[in-house]
Design a protein around this motif. Structure first.
Motif, PDB file in Angstrom:
ATOM      1  N   LEU A   1       0.856  -1.176   0.000  1.00 21.94           N
ATOM      2  CA  LEU A   1       0.000   0.000   0.000  1.00 21.94           C
ATOM      3  C   LEU A   1       0.895   1.230   0.000  1.00 21.94           C
ATOM      4  CD1 LEU A   1      -3.283   0.468   1.903  1.00 21.94           C
ATOM      5  CD2 LEU A   1      -1.606   2.301   1.928  1.00 21.94           C
ATOM      6  N   TYR A   2       0.645   2.136  -0.947  1.00 24.46           N
ATOM      7  CA  TYR A   2       1.545   3.260  -1.173  1.00 24.46           C
ATOM      8  C   TYR A   2       1.009   4.563  -0.581  1.00 24.46           C
ATOM      9  CZ  TYR A   2       4.105   0.182  -4.269  1.00 24.46           C
ATOM     10  OH  TYR A   2       4.861  -0.865  -4.756  1.00 24.46           O
ATOM     11  N   PRO A   3       1.885   5.521  -0.327  1.00 29.04           N
ATOM     12  CA  PRO A   3       1.449   6.814   0.221  1.00 29.04           C
ATOM     13  C   PRO A   3       0.410   7.486  -0.679  1.00 29.04           C
ATOM     14  CG  PRO A   3       3.835   6.616   0.352  1.00 29.04           C
ATOM     15  CD  PRO A   3       3.358   5.452  -0.464  1.00 29.04           C
ATOM     16  N   GLY A   4      -0.662   7.979  -0.055  1.00 28.71           N
ATOM     17  CA  GLY A   4      -1.711   8.678  -0.781  1.00 28.71           C
ATOM     18  C   GLY A   4      -2.668   7.796  -1.551  1.00 28.71           C
ATOM     19  N   GLU A   5      -2.496   6.496  -1.471  1.00 28.21           N
ATOM     20  CA  GLU A   5      -3.312   5.555  -2.243  1.00 28.21           C
ATOM     21  C   GLU A   5      -4.573   5.157  -1.484  1.00 28.21           C
ATOM     22  OE1 GLU A   5      -2.596   1.293  -4.502  1.00 28.21           O
ATOM     23  OE2 GLU A   5      -1.606   1.590  -2.575  1.00 28.21           O
ATOM     24  N   ILE A   6      -5.651   4.927  -2.239  1.00 31.78           N
ATOM     25  CA  ILE A   6      -6.819   4.239  -1.693  1.00 31.78           C
ATOM     26  C   ILE A   6      -6.797   2.833  -2.277  1.00 31.78           C
ATOM     27  CG2 ILE A   6      -9.314   4.174  -1.420  1.00 31.78           C
ATOM     28  CD1 ILE A   6      -9.456   7.110  -1.902  1.00 31.78           C
ATOM     29  N   HIS A   7      -6.568   1.856  -1.430  1.00 32.50           N
ATOM     30  CA  HIS A   7      -6.449   0.464  -1.862  1.00 32.50           C
ATOM     31  C   HIS A   7      -7.674  -0.295  -1.385  1.00 32.50           C
ATOM     32  CE1 HIS A   7      -3.545  -2.862  -3.070  1.00 32.50           C
ATOM     33  NE2 HIS A   7      -4.647  -3.505  -2.705  1.00 32.50           N
TER      34      HIS A   7
ATOM     35  N   ARG B   1      -6.239   1.053  -6.506  1.00 33.47           N
ATOM     36  CA  ARG B   1      -5.958  -0.363  -6.780  1.00 33.47           C
ATOM     37  C   ARG B   1      -6.867  -1.217  -5.913  1.00 33.47           C
ATOM     38  NH1 ARG B   1      -0.688  -2.597  -5.868  1.00 33.47           N
ATOM     39  NH2 ARG B   1      -0.491  -1.188  -4.091  1.00 33.47           N
ATOM     40  N   VAL B   2      -7.046  -2.479  -6.329  1.00 34.88           N
ATOM     41  CA  VAL B   2      -7.953  -3.381  -5.628  1.00 34.88           C
ATOM     42  C   VAL B   2      -7.310  -4.756  -5.503  1.00 34.88           C
ATOM     43  CG1 VAL B   2     -10.247  -4.466  -5.626  1.00 34.88           C
ATOM     44  CG2 VAL B   2      -9.961  -2.155  -6.574  1.00 34.88           C
ATOM     45  N   SER B   3      -7.434  -5.360  -4.324  1.00 33.94           N
ATOM     46  CA  SER B   3      -7.040  -6.750  -4.108  1.00 33.94           C
ATOM     47  C   SER B   3      -8.291  -7.569  -3.818  1.00 33.94           C
ATOM     48  CB  SER B   3      -6.062  -6.863  -2.924  1.00 33.94           C
ATOM     49  OG  SER B   3      -4.841  -6.217  -3.216  1.00 33.94           O
TER      50      SER B   3
ATOM     51  N   VAL C   1      -6.182 -13.397  -4.342  1.00 33.69           N
ATOM     52  CA  VAL C   1      -6.053 -14.133  -5.600  1.00 33.69           C
ATOM     53  C   VAL C   1      -5.757 -13.218  -6.783  1.00 33.69           C
ATOM     54  CG1 VAL C   1      -7.507 -16.040  -4.821  1.00 33.69           C
ATOM     55  CG2 VAL C   1      -8.570 -14.076  -5.972  1.00 33.69           C
ATOM     56  N   GLU C   2      -5.968 -11.897  -6.613  1.00 34.50           N
ATOM     57  CA  GLU C   2      -5.689 -10.972  -7.716  1.00 34.50           C
ATOM     58  C   GLU C   2      -5.570  -9.546  -7.166  1.00 34.50           C
ATOM     59  OE1 GLU C   2      -7.416  -9.775 -12.163  1.00 34.50           O
ATOM     60  OE2 GLU C   2      -8.455 -11.282 -10.950  1.00 34.50           O
ATOM     61  N   THR C   3      -4.604  -8.803  -7.697  1.00 43.12           N
ATOM     62  CA  THR C   3      -4.441  -7.379  -7.394  1.00 43.12           C
ATOM     63  C   THR C   3      -4.149  -6.634  -8.681  1.00 43.12           C
ATOM     64  OG1 THR C   3      -3.585  -7.776  -5.151  1.00 43.12           O
ATOM     65  CG2 THR C   3      -3.109  -5.638  -6.138  1.00 43.12           C
ATOM     66  N   ASP C   4      -4.856  -5.527  -8.884  1.00 42.25           N
ATOM     67  CA  ASP C   4      -4.630  -4.735 -10.094  1.00 42.25           C
ATOM     68  C   ASP C   4      -5.183  -3.333  -9.861  1.00 42.25           C
ATOM     69  OD1 ASP C   4      -3.906  -4.044 -12.714  1.00 42.25           O
ATOM     70  OD2 ASP C   4      -4.622  -5.963 -13.515  1.00 42.25           O
ATOM     71  N   THR C   5      -4.950  -2.449 -10.832  1.00 43.48           N
ATOM     72  CA  THR C   5      -5.593  -1.149 -10.759  1.00 43.48           C
ATOM     73  C   THR C   5      -7.105  -1.350 -10.825  1.00 43.48           C
ATOM     74  OG1 THR C   5      -5.584  -0.810 -13.153  1.00 43.48           O
ATOM     75  CG2 THR C   5      -3.643  -0.052 -11.914  1.00 43.48           C
ATOM     76  N   SER C   6      -7.839  -0.423 -10.264  1.00 43.80           N
ATOM     77  CA  SER C   6      -9.293  -0.560 -10.227  1.00 43.80           C
ATOM     78  C   SER C   6      -9.873  -0.682 -11.632  1.00 43.80           C
ATOM     79  CB  SER C   6      -9.899   0.649  -9.506  1.00 43.80           C
ATOM     80  OG  SER C   6     -11.301   0.539  -9.438  1.00 43.80           O
ATOM     81  N   ASP C   7      -9.455   0.198 -12.537  1.00 44.67           N
ATOM     82  CA  ASP C   7      -9.982   0.158 -13.906  1.00 44.67           C
ATOM     83  C   ASP C   7      -9.697  -1.173 -14.573  1.00 44.67           C
ATOM     84  OD1 ASP C   7     -10.941   2.710 -13.650  1.00 44.67           O
ATOM     85  OD2 ASP C   7      -9.283   3.671 -14.716  1.00 44.67           O
TER      86      ASP C   7
END
Length: 278
Positions: A31-37, A224-226, A234-240
């Motif tokens: 999880l990165y600074p300023g990110e909504i994960h 991003r979403v996990s 099972v999967e992590t990627d950008t939301s789009d």
């Protein structure tokens, strides 16, 4: 900071009882600074156990048995409980899915806020009270002076959730963990709470780990979403990308079963565990 604010590596959380239960299995997440994960999955997939593991608030029969939780480079699995008390609330704050149950029913809103402010900042009682009033105004509670004297059972669910957000922000944390913060609220209040979290996230420069089973909300606010299934990511990627072109079979079925991503004329496809042999 160029690297992750929070880096979880191969985390495993188990519960002991009549039999051993592994609730979180080999989970890694950055999880990165300023990110909504966003963290999504069905009820029972292990989302809440995972986030509680991050700040070590598991029940007595739960424990982390493997893995590392690097918070700004410091492994929280190895630090003392005294250090964790500094991290909780001051550096990492959490709001829960049942706001009224998360507050002490025999303490007023003012007592909740002012005692927390005094604990973290060591200020006088009068300073803590004035700071509490400012926080209630910041989370858009009308007539904060009156609300300070109310007990949780005298407040609506939306008002209690705003109080929890005010408590979570009292120390300007770098990370806010929101564990299904809108689940028990009606749709109108849900939208208000989401807008409030986004506004305060920008104002405070926080990162947010947003836990939900509502794919519509996650898809609209997260960078991003996990995806979590049976204790594993099972999967992590950008939301789009994740919602446009999911790669894992469970993610595809989860999206197919969501009202948020289907027009009324398209029949939903319910999930069954038999669809996933792993």
């Amino acid at each position: 900071m160029n690297g992750p604010l929070l880096k979880v590596q191969s985390l495993r959380t188990e519960f002991t009882g009549a039999k051993r239960l592994v609730a979180v299995k080999n989970v890694s997440l950055d999880l990165y600074p300023g990110e909504i994960h966003g963290l999504v999955g069905e009820s029972g997939s292990g989302k809440t156990v995972f986030v509680k593991s991050l700040i070590r608030i598991l029940p007595p029969n739960g424990r982390i048995t493997l893995g590392q939780i690097f918070w700004q480079g410091e492994d929280l699995t190895q630090v003392t409980e005294a250090r964790m008390r500094e991290v909780r609330g001051k550096e990492i704050s959490m709001i829960f899915q049942n706001p009224q149950a998360s507050l002490n029913p025999v303490r007023t809103v003012g007592a909740h806020l002012s005692s927390l402010i005094r604990y973290h900042h060591g200020v006088s009682k009068s300073t803590a009270v004035s700071t509490a009033l400012e926080l209630l105004q910041k989370v858009q509670i009308a007539d904060p002076e009156r609300v300070m004297g109310l007990y949780p059972f005298e407040c609506s669910g939306g008002m209690c959730q705003r109080v929890l957000i005010a408590m979570a922000l009292s120390s300007r944390p770098a990370l806010l963990i929101a564990d299904e913060p809108t689940t028990s609220l009606d749709v109108t209040i849900q939208a208000e709470i989401i807008r409030l979290i986004l506004k305060l996230k920008d104002e405070y420069g926080m990162s947010v780990l947003f836990v939900s089973h509502d794919l519509g909300i996650v898809g609209s606010i997260c960078d991003r979403v996990s995806v979590m299934y049976q204790g594993e990511i099972v999967e992590t990627d950008t939301s789009d990308q994740l919602f446009r072109s999911p790669t894992h079979s469970y993610t595809k079925k989860l999206i197919e079963s969501s009202v948020s991503f289907h027009p009324a004329e398209v029949p939903l496809k319910p999930l069954t565990t038999r669809q996933f042999p792993f």
